[in-house]
Design a protein around this motif. Structure first.
Motif, PDB file in Angstrom:
ATOM      1  N   ARG A  79       1.042  -1.290  -0.040  1.00 40.18           N
ATOM      2  CA  ARG A  79      -0.092  -0.050   0.035  1.00 40.18           C
ATOM      3  C   ARG A  79       0.888   1.292   0.102  1.00 40.18           C
ATOM      4  O   ARG A  79       0.483   2.196  -0.582  1.00 40.18           O
ATOM      5  CB  ARG A  79      -0.886  -0.018   1.201  1.00 40.18           C
ATOM      6  CG  ARG A  79      -1.857   1.108   1.126  1.00 40.18           C
ATOM      7  CD  ARG A  79      -2.780   0.980   0.194  1.00 40.18           C
ATOM      8  NE  ARG A  79      -3.615   2.285   0.045  1.00 40.18           N
ATOM      9  CZ  ARG A  79      -4.082   2.977  -0.936  1.00 40.18           C
ATOM     10  NH1 ARG A  79      -3.593   2.745  -2.106  1.00 40.18           N
ATOM     11  NH2 ARG A  79      -4.764   4.014  -0.750  1.00 40.18           N
ATOM     12  N   ALA A  80       1.656   1.331   0.695  1.00 39.84           N
ATOM     13  CA  ALA A  80       2.680   2.447   0.615  1.00 39.84           C
ATOM     14  C   ALA A  80       3.471   2.743  -0.498  1.00 39.84           C
ATOM     15  O   ALA A  80       3.492   3.578  -1.076  1.00 39.84           O
ATOM     16  CB  ALA A  80       3.797   2.211   1.849  1.00 39.84           C
ATOM     17  N   THR A  81       3.884   1.569  -1.355  1.00 40.95           N
ATOM     18  CA  THR A  81       4.476   1.750  -2.621  1.00 40.95           C
ATOM     19  C   THR A  81       3.367   2.258  -3.662  1.00 40.95           C
ATOM     20  O   THR A  81       3.615   3.146  -4.356  1.00 40.95           O
ATOM     21  CB  THR A  81       4.952   0.113  -3.186  1.00 40.95           C
ATOM     22  OG1 THR A  81       5.758  -0.308  -2.293  1.00 40.95           O
ATOM     23  CG2 THR A  81       5.400   0.414  -4.391  1.00 40.95           C
ATOM     24  N   GLU A  82       2.170   1.686  -3.534  1.00 39.83           N
ATOM     25  CA  GLU A  82       1.138   2.269  -4.207  1.00 39.83           C
ATOM     26  C   GLU A  82       0.760   3.980  -3.969  1.00 39.83           C
ATOM     27  O   GLU A  82       0.573   4.714  -5.080  1.00 39.83           O
ATOM     28  CB  GLU A  82      -0.306   1.630  -3.986  1.00 39.83           C
ATOM     29  CG  GLU A  82      -0.161   0.112  -4.598  1.00 39.83           C
ATOM     30  CD  GLU A  82      -1.543  -0.526  -3.913  1.00 39.83           C
ATOM     31  OE1 GLU A  82      -2.451   0.149  -3.641  1.00 39.83           O
ATOM     32  OE2 GLU A  82      -1.660  -1.687  -4.213  1.00 39.83           O
ATOM     33  N   LEU A  83       0.870   4.232  -2.759  1.00 39.27           N
ATOM     34  CA  LEU A  83       0.571   5.496  -2.314  1.00 39.27           C
ATOM     35  C   LEU A  83       1.778   6.477  -2.903  1.00 39.27           C
ATOM     36  O   LEU A  83       1.695   7.516  -3.594  1.00 39.27           O
ATOM     37  CB  LEU A  83       0.556   5.895  -0.937  1.00 39.27           C
ATOM     38  CG  LEU A  83      -0.724   5.262  -0.355  1.00 39.27           C
ATOM     39  CD1 LEU A  83      -0.827   5.496   1.324  1.00 39.27           C
ATOM     40  CD2 LEU A  83      -1.843   6.185  -0.765  1.00 39.27           C
ATOM     41  N   HIS A  84       2.871   6.091  -2.964  1.00 37.98           N
ATOM     42  CA  HIS A  84       4.239   6.671  -3.379  1.00 37.98           C
ATOM     43  C   HIS A  84       3.957   6.969  -4.841  1.00 37.98           C
ATOM     44  O   HIS A  84       4.459   7.664  -5.363  1.00 37.98           O
ATOM     45  CB  HIS A  84       5.542   5.922  -2.851  1.00 37.98           C
ATOM     46  CG  HIS A  84       6.711   6.554  -3.273  1.00 37.98           C
ATOM     47  ND1 HIS A  84       7.233   6.395  -4.353  1.00 37.98           N
ATOM     48  CD2 HIS A  84       7.428   7.455  -2.595  1.00 37.98           C
ATOM     49  CE1 HIS A  84       8.414   7.212  -4.527  1.00 37.98           C
ATOM     50  NE2 HIS A  84       8.359   8.085  -3.404  1.00 37.98           N
ATOM     51  N   ALA A  85       3.665   5.930  -5.600  1.00 38.28           N
ATOM     52  CA  ALA A  85       3.610   5.778  -7.002  1.00 38.28           C
ATOM     53  C   ALA A  85       2.469   6.996  -7.361  1.00 38.28           C
ATOM     54  O   ALA A  85       2.542   7.737  -8.275  1.00 38.28           O
ATOM     55  CB  ALA A  85       3.214   4.749  -7.421  1.00 38.28           C
ATOM     56  N   GLN A  86       1.427   6.989  -6.524  1.00 38.53           N
ATOM     57  CA  GLN A  86       0.148   7.884  -6.944  1.00 38.53           C
ATOM     58  C   GLN A  86       0.839   9.364  -6.541  1.00 38.53           C
ATOM     59  O   GLN A  86       0.201  10.241  -7.514  1.00 38.53           O
ATOM     60  CB  GLN A  86      -1.096   7.431  -6.186  1.00 38.53           C
ATOM     61  CG  GLN A  86      -2.302   8.277  -6.215  1.00 38.53           C
ATOM     62  CD  GLN A  86      -3.276   8.041  -5.383  1.00 38.53           C
ATOM     63  OE1 GLN A  86      -3.165   7.204  -4.452  1.00 38.53           O
ATOM     64  NE2 GLN A  86      -4.559   8.450  -5.604  1.00 38.53           N
ATOM     65  N   ILE A  87       1.306   9.292  -5.518  1.00 36.93           N
ATOM     66  CA  ILE A  87       2.022  10.765  -5.415  1.00 36.93           C
ATOM     67  C   ILE A  87       2.764  11.116  -6.305  1.00 36.93           C
ATOM     68  O   ILE A  87       2.670  12.306  -6.948  1.00 36.93           O
ATOM     69  CB  ILE A  87       2.536  10.813  -3.830  1.00 36.93           C
ATOM     70  CG1 ILE A  87       1.467  10.678  -2.842  1.00 36.93           C
ATOM     71  CG2 ILE A  87       3.429  12.077  -4.006  1.00 36.93           C
ATOM     72  CD1 ILE A  87       2.023  10.726  -1.387  1.00 36.93           C
ATOM     73  N   ASN A  88       3.832  10.610  -6.811  1.00 30.21           N
ATOM     74  CA  ASN A  88       4.761  10.968  -7.842  1.00 30.21           C
ATOM     75  C   ASN A  88       3.841  11.083  -9.099  1.00 30.21           C
ATOM     76  O   ASN A  88       4.725  11.852  -9.932  1.00 30.21           O
ATOM     77  CB  ASN A  88       6.043   9.953  -7.911  1.00 30.21           C
ATOM     78  CG  ASN A  88       6.997  10.115  -6.789  1.00 30.21           C
ATOM     79  OD1 ASN A  88       6.800  11.353  -6.083  1.00 30.21           O
ATOM     80  ND2 ASN A  88       7.470   9.012  -6.321  1.00 30.21           N
TER      81      ASN A  88
END
Length: 198
Positions: A79-88
Motif C-alpha cells: 500500500r505504501a508503494t502504491e501511495l508513493h507511486a500515486q503521489i509521484n
C-alpha cells in the motif's frame, strides 16, 4: 411585493391545509424516517462486519503470529508503494501544473496592474470616470427601482388604510387570511424542495 399591494388579498381562498401542510409534512416525515432506518441498518451491518473482521484477524494472529505479521507487513509495504507511486505520478504533476498556472496568472495580473497604473498616470480623469461609470449606472437604476417600489408601496398602503377605515373587520380578516395563505405556500415550497433534495 407587499401583501396589500396584491389586490387578491381581499378575496380569501381556501387555505388547503391538507395539500399545503399535512400531506407535505407526512411525506417529509416518511422519507426522513426511511432514510434513518436505512442509515441505521447500514451502520449496524458495517459494525458487525468490522467486528467479525477484527475477530478473525485477532484469531489468525493468535494462531499464526509469524505468518500473519509477515502478511500484514507485506500488505502495508504494498500500500505504501502504491501511495508513493500515486503521489509521484498523479498528485505532484497536478500540483506543479497548478503552480505554473498561478505564476502565469500572477504575472498577467502584474502586467494588467502596470498598464492600469500607467493609464491612470497619463490620464487620471478618464480612468477615474471609466471606473465610476458602472457604479453610477447601477445606482441610477437602483434609485429608479427603489423610487417605483416606494411609490407603489405608498399607494398600496393608502389603499389599505382607506379600506381599514371603511371596513376594518373585513380588511383585517382578509389580511390575516392572505398572510396565512402565503405562509402555507412558502412552507409547501420549502418542504417540496427538501423532498426533491433528500
Amino acid at each position: 411585493m407587499i401583501f396589500f399591494d396584491n389586490q387578491n388579498f381581499q378575496f380569501p381562498q381556501d387555505l388547503d391545509l391538507e395539500n399545503k401542510l399535512f400531506l407535505p409534512t407526512s411525506k417529509l416525515y416518511a422519507q426522513l424516517n426511511g432514510q434513518l432506518q436505512t442509515l441505521y441498518q447500514d451502520t449496524r451491518a458495517a459494525l458487525i462486519d468490522g467486528h467479525a473482521l477484527m475477530a478473525s484477524s485477532a484469531k489468525q494472529l493468535y494462531e499464526q503470529p509469524g505468518p500473519t505479521l509477515a502478511a500484514w507487513y507485506d500488505q502495508a509495504a504494498s500500500r505504501a508503494t502504491e501511495l508513493h507511486a500515486q503521489i509521484n505520478e498523479e498528485l505532484l504533476p497536478k500540483a506543479q501544473a497548478s503552480y505554473r498556472q498561478l505564476v502565469v496568472d500572477v504575472a498577467d495580473a502584474g502586467r494588467e496592474t502596470q498598464l492600469y497604473l500607467q493609464n491612470f498616470m497619463e490620464n487620471p480623469e478618464a480612468v477615474a470616470a471609466a471606473a465610476i461609470q458602472p457604479v453610477a449606472a447601477y445606482l441610477a437604476a437602483a434609485s429608479e427601482a427603489t423610487e417605483a417600489a416606494l411609490v407603489s408601496g405608498y399607494y398600496a398602503l393608502a389603499s389599505l388604510l382607506s379600506q381599514l377605515m371603511k371596513q376594518p373587520a373585513e380588511t383585517l380578516e382578509a389580511s390575516i387570511h392572505y398572510l396565512l395563505s402565503e405562509l402555507l405556500e412558502f412552507y409547501f415550497q420549502a418542504v417540496s424542495s427538501l423532498l426533491i433534495q433528500i
